[in-house]
Design a protein around this motif. Structure first.
Motif, PDB file in Angstrom:
ATOM      1  N   ARG A 147      12.650 -39.247  10.236  1.00 50.81           N
ATOM      2  CA  ARG A 147      13.289 -38.195   9.453  1.00 50.81           C
ATOM      3  C   ARG A 147      12.649 -36.824   9.731  1.00 50.81           C
ATOM      4  O   ARG A 147      13.307 -35.799   9.824  1.00 50.81           O
TER       5      ARG A 147
ATOM      6  N   GLN B 231      13.159 -35.523  13.402  1.00 49.67           N
ATOM      7  CA  GLN B 231      14.470 -34.880  13.462  1.00 49.67           C
ATOM      8  C   GLN B 231      14.410 -33.468  12.878  1.00 49.67           C
ATOM      9  O   GLN B 231      14.928 -32.508  13.443  1.00 49.67           O
ATOM     10  N   HIS B 232      13.715 -33.369  11.760  1.00 54.11           N
ATOM     11  CA  HIS B 232      13.584 -32.070  11.090  1.00 54.11           C
ATOM     12  C   HIS B 232      12.874 -31.065  11.997  1.00 54.11           C
ATOM     13  O   HIS B 232      13.300 -29.914  12.142  1.00 54.11           O
TER      14      HIS B 232
END
Lengths: 137, 370
Positions: free
Chosen positions: B44, B47-48
């Motif tokens: 997560r 990706q950020h």
């Protein structure tokens, strides 16, 4: 002072340098705009290797907002703390009376001139086209 | 053959490095690429990082902190021959720095990704955690001389406490690092839970200059020039020293040790004299302080040496060292950054052998318990 042949001129490209050991001394030879300069390879401040220095221009400003560049490539900026030195004589730009890098006389001579000597026993045809950089230490 | 040549070198003739193993309290490792963090960073947040990058608190558009004068603020000779940014290649760091300077211990200080300056506190915590793991896997475990710090962002105090507990269980970290530019001055009560944990775990608090906080780095606003900004490191640290002392952090946490890193030490005498003078006049405003500010400074705070001030006269540096206290100073090189100090040439003033030993080794060994 002895003369030491340290490189072919073609070995040191413009803006480049070559480090040579002459009589135990670490000396760096720079090629700037067709001229060669030899300096001790050590900054007098904390001992940084000057072979990694940037060859920069002299940047001056007569007043805030006005900038002038001159002597492009002839100023040496130490790779660590950015102290600047004049490549021609090793003097520091900011405090020339107190700090300088030891500099050495440099000459460029043609290979065929170097071949000449007072004692010639036998001659052979020699073709030397290169020029050589010579440092006096 | 010759007596002169065969005579063993006297101690004062040997290069410093060969007669004194040093502790370097400020060595900067770098990520070779952000992909190094993938194994430590949840998908997560990978990706950020890819989609949003850093979200910092700088006030201007397109302000990236680098380059400033030197690319990646690094020594020009510190770029590894194998590629990658300075500080990213362990073998080169060993060859260029740790081995020749005889570094017995080097304390890692990670500045990558502006880890302390992230606005998104959860993202900040995720990369702090990843960097903390990366320090062990990529550095300390590959060279036991290199010591890791627990990096936490103090504005997400609950996240910071969780990370401190997680790392403390691993047991290999030697200090807790927080930012010198948080949302509020460091002495404020909201940050005390971090100090409480540092004291309980007996880990020094390390505060390395820099970063991009929400406030201008100088009291006068945002500087125009890097020269000005670099000056401001000392002001920021001085303000944080005053905040920590006067808000009562050492009074409240009497065993807490605090190390200011890369703030230099030339500014300390006048800052402390002024604090003492004001304390005498205004002590009724701060009755929670039981002692003079200088006494707290002399017992709770240490300062790394770089950047060393270089007065024209060597004796002035000597006086400065005496005023600050030989026991308070920890040698740091700041390798591989442009203002690196070489331990053999950094102190342009005479030091006795006992003083050298303290500054280059035993003070740090006592603070960090090597």
């Amino acid at each position: 002072m002895a003369r030491h042949i340290v490189a072919r001129t073609s070995e040191i490209p413009p803006g480049g340098n070559k480090v040579v050991d002459i009589a135990g001394r670490d000396i760096v030879v720079f090629h700037v705009n067709g001229e060669f300069f030899a300096l001790l390879n050590r900054c007098p401040h904390e001992g940084a290797p000057l072979e990694k220095a940037a060859c920069v221009a002299r940047l001056t400003s007569p007043e805030p907002g006005v900038y002038q560049r001159s002597r492009v490539g002839e100023m040496l900026r130490c790779p660590w703390h950015g102290w600047e030195f004049d490549m021609r004589n090793g003097q520091s730009w900011f405090d020339p009376k107190r700090f300088n890098i030891r500099s050495y006389p440099v000459a460029v001579e043609r290979g065929d001139e170097l071949q000449k000597g007072p004692y010639v026993a036998e001659t052979f045809p020699v073709h030397v086209e290169d020029s050589y950089v010579i440092v006096e230490v | 053959m010759s007596e002169v040549i065969d005579r063993p070198l006297r101690d004062d003739e040997k290069p410093a490095a060969s007669r004194l193993r040093i502790v370097d309290c400020d060595v900067h490792p770098s990520l070779h690429s952000v992909d190094d963090l993938n194994e430590f960073l949840p998908k997560r947040w990978q990706q950020h990082l890819k989609e949003y990058g850093s979200h910092l608190r700088t006030p201007y558009l397109f302000t990236t902190p680098y380059p400033r004068s030197s690319p990646l603020i690094a020594r020009r000779d510190a770029w590894p021959p194998t590629g990658g940014p300075p500080g990213s290649d362990l073998a080169f760091m060993q060859k260029q720095h740790l081995d020749p300077l005889d570094v017995e211990f080097g304390i890692l200080q990670v500045l990558d990704l502006f880890i302390f300056s992230q606005q998104n506190l959860e993202f900040g915590a995720a990369i702090q955690r990843a960097i903390n793991d990366w320090q062990l896997a990529f550095w300390s475990h590959r060279d036991p001389r290199l010591k890791a710090s627990i990096l936490v962002g103090q504005d997400g105090t609950d996240l910071a406490i969780a990370e401190i507990e997680r790392c403390a269980k691993i047991g290999e970290y030697i200090q807790i690092n927080v930012s010198p530019r948080a949302n509020e001055p460091l002495g404020r009560r909201r940050y005390w839970p971090i100090y409480e944990r540092a004291q309980a775990l007996d880990l020094p608090l390390g505060i390395h200059v820099g970063g991009y906080g929400g406030h201008a780095p100088t009291g006068g606003g945002w500087p125009s020039y890097y020269v000005e900004e670099h000056q401001s490191n000392a002001h920021t640290i001085a303000a944080q020293l005053a905040s920590l002392v006067i808000e009562g952090v050492p009074e409240r946490f009497p065993k807490l040790k605090i190390v200011f890193i890369e703030g230099g030490f030339g500014w300390i005498p006048s800052a402390v004299w002024r604090m003492d003078q004001h304390f005498e006049r205004f002590r009724s405003e701060v009755p929670h302080l039981k002692r003079k500010p200088s006494e707290y400074v002399r017992e709770h705070f240490w300062f790394t040496t770089q950047p060393i001030d270089e007065p024209d006269e060597a004796r002035h540096l000597r006086s400065l060292i005496e005023w600050v206290g030989v026991d308070r100073l920890l040698f740091s090189s700041d390798y591989p950054h442009w203002d690196f100090d070489d331990p053999r040439f950094a102190f342009k003033t005479p030091l006795t052998e006992a003083e050298r030993k303290k500054i280059f080794s035993t003070n740090a060994r006592a603070v960090y318990k090597f």
